[in-house]
Design an enzyme around this catalytic site. Structure first.
Site, short mmCIF file in Angstrom:
data_model
loop_
_atom_site.label_atom_id
_atom_site.label_comp_id
_atom_site.label_asym_id
_atom_site.label_seq_id
_atom_site.Cartn_x
_atom_site.Cartn_y
_atom_site.Cartn_z
N ILE A 35 0.85 -1.20 0.00
CA ILE A 35 0.00 0.00 0.00
C ILE A 35 0.89 1.25 0.00
O ILE A 35 0.62 2.22 -0.71
CB ILE A 35 -0.89 0.05 1.27
CG1 ILE A 35 -1.57 -1.29 1.54
CG2 ILE A 35 -1.88 1.21 1.20
CD1 ILE A 35 -2.82 -1.54 0.83
N GLU A 36 1.94 1.23 0.81
CA GLU A 36 2.86 2.37 0.90
C GLU A 36 3.46 2.69 -0.48
O GLU A 36 3.52 3.84 -0.91
CB GLU A 36 3.99 2.04 1.89
CG GLU A 36 5.15 3.03 1.84
CD GLU A 36 6.15 2.87 2.99
OE1 GLU A 36 5.80 2.24 4.00
OE2 GLU A 36 7.26 3.40 2.87
N ARG A 37 3.88 1.64 -1.19
CA ARG A 37 4.53 1.87 -2.49
C ARG A 37 3.54 2.38 -3.52
O ARG A 37 3.90 3.19 -4.38
CB ARG A 37 5.21 0.57 -2.94
CG ARG A 37 6.44 0.29 -2.09
CD ARG A 37 7.03 -1.09 -2.23
NE ARG A 37 8.07 -1.24 -1.19
CZ ARG A 37 8.58 -2.39 -0.79
NH1 ARG A 37 8.18 -3.52 -1.34
NH2 ARG A 37 9.51 -2.41 0.16
N ALA A 72 3.12 6.04 -2.75
CA ALA A 72 4.31 6.79 -3.15
C ALA A 72 4.34 7.01 -4.66
O ALA A 72 4.73 8.08 -5.14
CB ALA A 72 5.56 6.05 -2.69
#
Ligand SMILES: Cc1cc2nc3c(=O)[nH]c(=O)nc-3n(C[C@H](O)[C@H](O)[C@H](O)COP(=O)(O)OP(=O)(O)OC[C@H]3O[C@@H](n4cnc5c(N)ncnc54)[C@H](O)[C@@H]3O)c2cc1C
Length: 380
Positions: free
Chosen positions: A241-243, A246
């Site tokens: 999810i973070e990537r 980003a």
């Protein structure tokens, strides 16, 4: 990608909020090396930006994933990378595990105020001896009755000087490697927790980054997110999810940079004509513009796959790798075509150049993305 009328209206609303609440303050926050998260986050929460996809039962919007894509794209136009990153930590990096695996009690206590923006949170994984290789973390939690006793340190933690709580990856057994890790919610008011250093950085300067120390920090065992011993696996899914978060913002920030550079080159003259009339300049910008189209199309494919419930590990890995590389090229080219003016702090190009460097390092370096991709595609 076909956006609905509701998506289009949402984009307009986010753009207006970014232009009102963020962009006018960015220069001041960059100089200060921090932004006031406790002031800004409730304003963003009031329009749903901190919990777009989360369950309305916890104050979320229950919106589809495209709203997140749109929010990232609009935040990408805010004029500084540090603020979108800090917002992303709150909405998409420190809270997904809690929302997915956390107990009802934990969600009420920590997810609800995070979505409301009344509490600030961080994700604390990296240590001095463990960045790319998460399996090397050494921060340790030892059980004592109904409590964990945590000792160790964390490095480069975004929102680290202002967070009220953190999602911290620790070792809870001696199994070693990828086993025996757990994710704990740790309140920063706990005795034994300290910010040992606020770090000075090349870019993303409006976002505070900290080194943290945990000395006999007592944490209720009930603050364990999900299953004890499954922390590494839960963190890997949180990283996906973070990537995605980003990567989603990058095409918009690249496009804005190309437009601003185009406008400058149309009026800046050398050798008796606007610089834009040099075919080399026009072709270089056109080539970058084409590459922005491709990564944005990939981002949209990733978003569609996510909405269909598919595993988006490969999509997110490619997106993070390629947007990280492209934004660096765009930032370098825009600065170059501005000449000496581009190198000046007063020109937007210098901040963009500095800020863009992080995407290829934070949240997994390019080489780590290649390692994942090589494994997924059978090259490793
Ligand atoms: C501004 C900023 C904010 C951050 N925010 C957070 C945060 O909020 N929470 C958090 O937990 N962490 C955070 N980080 C940490 C970030 O995720 C790590 O810096 C990153 O994962 C790389 O780890 P490292 O710095 O230890 O580099 P190292 O692991 O020492 O790697 C150094 C370099 O070696 C190369 N490399 C690594 N592995 C391989 C490989 N397998 N093959 C070939 N080359 C390789 C890469 O080029 C890499 O950049 C942040 C970092 C920065 C700079």
């Amino acid at each position: 990608m076909r956006f609905s009328d509701e998506h289009v209206a949402f984009r307009g609303m986010v753009r207006e909020v970014v232009e009102r609440e963020i962009t006018p303050h960015v220069d001041e926050w960059e100089r200060a090396g921090i932004f006031p998260a406790h002031e800004l986050f409730p304003k963003l929460a009031a329009v749903g930006l901190l919990g777009l996809e989360y369950d309305p039962a916890y104050g979320g919007e229950g919106a589809d994933h495209l709203f997140t894509v749109i929010a990232c794209e609009e935040l990408g136009r805010s004029g500084a990378g540090g603020i979108p990153m800090a917002i992303g930590v709150q909405s998409s990096m420190a809270t997904p595990s809690l929302a997915k695996f956390g107990s009802e009690e934990l969600k009420q206590k920590y997810l609800v105020p995070a979505i409301a923006g009344t509490q600030v949170c961080s994700i604390a994984v990296t240590e001095a001896g463990a960045g790319s290789d998460v399996s090397s973390i050494r921060t340790r939690a030892v059980r004592d009755g109904d409590e964990w006793v945590v000792n160790g340190s964390k490095l480069y933690i975004t929102n680290g000087t202002q967070a009220d709580w953190m999602c911290v990856l620790v070792r809870t057994s001696d199994e070693g490697g990828y086993r025996g890790m757990s994710q704990l919610v740790i309140e920063t008011s706990s005795p034994g927790f300290a910010v040992s250093r606020k770090l000075d950085k090349l870019g993303q300067r409006s976002s505070d980054t900290a080194e943290l120390v945990f000395e006999d920090v007592r944490v209720p065992v009930s603050n364990t997110i999900g299953k004890e011993g499954r922390g590494f696996q839960q963190q890997m899914s949180q990283f996906v999810i973070e990537r995605m978060f980003a990567a989603y913002g990058s095409p918009a920030s690249c496009r804005r940079a190309l437009e601003r550079t185009r406008d400058y080159l149309k009026q800046r003259e050398a050798f008796g004509r606007p610089l834009m009339q040099n075919q080399y300049v026009a072709f270089r910008l056109a080539e970058l513009s084409a590459q922005v189209d491709l990564v944005q199309a990939h981002n949209y494919a990733c978003a569609e796959a996510y909405m269909a419930g598919d595993d988006t590990t490969r999509y997110a890995t490619v997106a993070k790798l390629m947007t990280g590389r492209l934004v660096r090229q765009v930032a370098d080219t825009c600065l170059q075509f501005h000449g000496g003016m581009g190198y000046m702090e007063e020109t937007w190009t210098s901040r963009f150049f500095r800020d863009s460097r992080l995407l290829s390092i934070g949240g997994g370096a390019d080489e780590v993305m290649l390692q994942v991709l090589a494994q997924l595609d059978g090259f490793a």
